[in-house]
Motif scaffolding. Structure first.
Motif, short mmCIF file in Angstrom:
data_model
loop_
_atom_site.label_atom_id
_atom_site.label_comp_id
_atom_site.label_asym_id
_atom_site.label_seq_id
_atom_site.Cartn_x
_atom_site.Cartn_y
_atom_site.Cartn_z
N PRO A 1 4.45 10.25 -0.75
CA PRO A 1 4.02 8.86 -0.63
C PRO A 1 5.00 7.98 0.16
N VAL A 2 4.45 7.18 1.03
CA VAL A 2 5.21 6.16 1.74
C VAL A 2 4.71 4.82 1.22
N SER A 3 5.64 4.00 0.70
CA SER A 3 5.25 2.70 0.15
C SER A 3 5.53 1.60 1.16
N PHE A 4 4.53 0.82 1.41
CA PHE A 4 4.66 -0.29 2.36
C PHE A 4 4.58 -1.61 1.62
N GLU A 5 5.46 -2.52 2.01
CA GLU A 5 5.31 -3.92 1.62
C GLU A 5 5.23 -4.69 2.92
N LEU B 1 0.84 -1.19 0.00
CA LEU B 1 0.00 0.00 0.00
C LEU B 1 0.88 1.24 0.00
N SER B 2 0.29 2.32 -0.44
CA SER B 2 0.97 3.59 -0.44
C SER B 2 0.09 4.57 0.32
N ALA B 3 0.70 5.32 1.21
CA ALA B 3 -0.08 6.26 2.02
C ALA B 3 0.70 7.57 2.13
N PRO B 4 -0.01 8.68 2.24
CA PRO B 4 0.69 9.96 2.39
C PRO B 4 1.38 10.03 3.76
N ALA B 5 2.58 10.58 3.76
CA ALA B 5 3.34 10.66 5.02
C ALA B 5 2.65 11.59 6.01
N PRO B 6 2.58 11.16 7.26
CA PRO B 6 2.02 12.04 8.30
C PRO B 6 3.00 13.19 8.58
#
Ligand SMILES: [Zn+2]
Ligand SMILES: [Zn+2]
Length: 189
Positions: free
Chosen positions: A48-52, A28-33
């Motif tokens: 964007p912060v990409s999570f695996e 998932l990709s989420a905007p950085a806090p």
């Protein structure tokens, strides 16, 4: 405060189920806090912060193993030039089921450092913060051997490898040149 299932860093684990051994991969990709990082080096808010992630159901909760990747902005602490870099942070965290007694003290209360699911939801944000900050250098540099700034004029020495100043006039000579006697001798010639 309850987690908001629509928040970008809140993950719903319903599809994983609770049968121990059950696994799921999530990207998932989420905007950085805001305020992710340290003062001199941080992930820009909203970038964007990409999570695996690999989620695994275990007896007492959900084990989250993964990697977060994000861009970094900051300044070199020696020469103040802007730094653009990226951070790749690994983490692993056990989120204990809400109703589990794991880490609960027999007389109420629980360890503060235990991560807990709220229903099927878990919050990636604290995990992300800890993992990113751990990866950041305490004193970021534009390059390992950054020579910093010239102490006389503030020039960035990495830009000017041959940077130097003429030898300053020896202060003893400067004093002699100002003596009235010498000045008179010269005028007589
Ligand atoms: Zn530098
Ligand atoms: Zn200089």
């Amino acid at each position: 405060m309850r987690l908001d299932p629509r928040a970008p860093l809140v993950l719903d684990t319903r599809e994983l189920g609770r049968r121990p051994g059950s696994q799921r991969r999530v990207t998932l990709s989420a905007p950085a806090p805001a305020d992710l990082g340290i003062e001199v080096l941080r992930v820009p808010e909203g970038s964007p912060v990409s999570f695996e992630l690999r989620l695994e159901a275990v007896m007492e909760g959900v084990l989250v193993t993964g990697t977060a990747q994000a861009e970094l902005e900051g300044e070199c602490v020696r020469c103040l030039v802007d730094i653009h870099d990226e951070v790749v942070a690994d983490f692993q965290e056990l989120f204990v089921y809400e109703e589990s007694d794991t880490a609960r003290h027999p007389h109420g209360g629980e360890d503060d450092d235990v991560s807990r699911l709220e229903g099927d939801l878990l919050d990636l944000e604290p995990l992300l913060r800890d993992a990113v900050v751990l990866m950041l250098p305490f004193q970021p540099l534009c390059r390992d051997d950054c020579p910093g700034l010239c102490i006389e004029c503030g020039a960035r020495l990495a830009d000017e490898p041959g940077h130097h100043h003429e030898e300053p006039v020896d202060p003893r000579w400067a004093a002699l040149q100002g003596l009235p006697g010498l000045a008179e001798d010269r005028s007589e010639n």
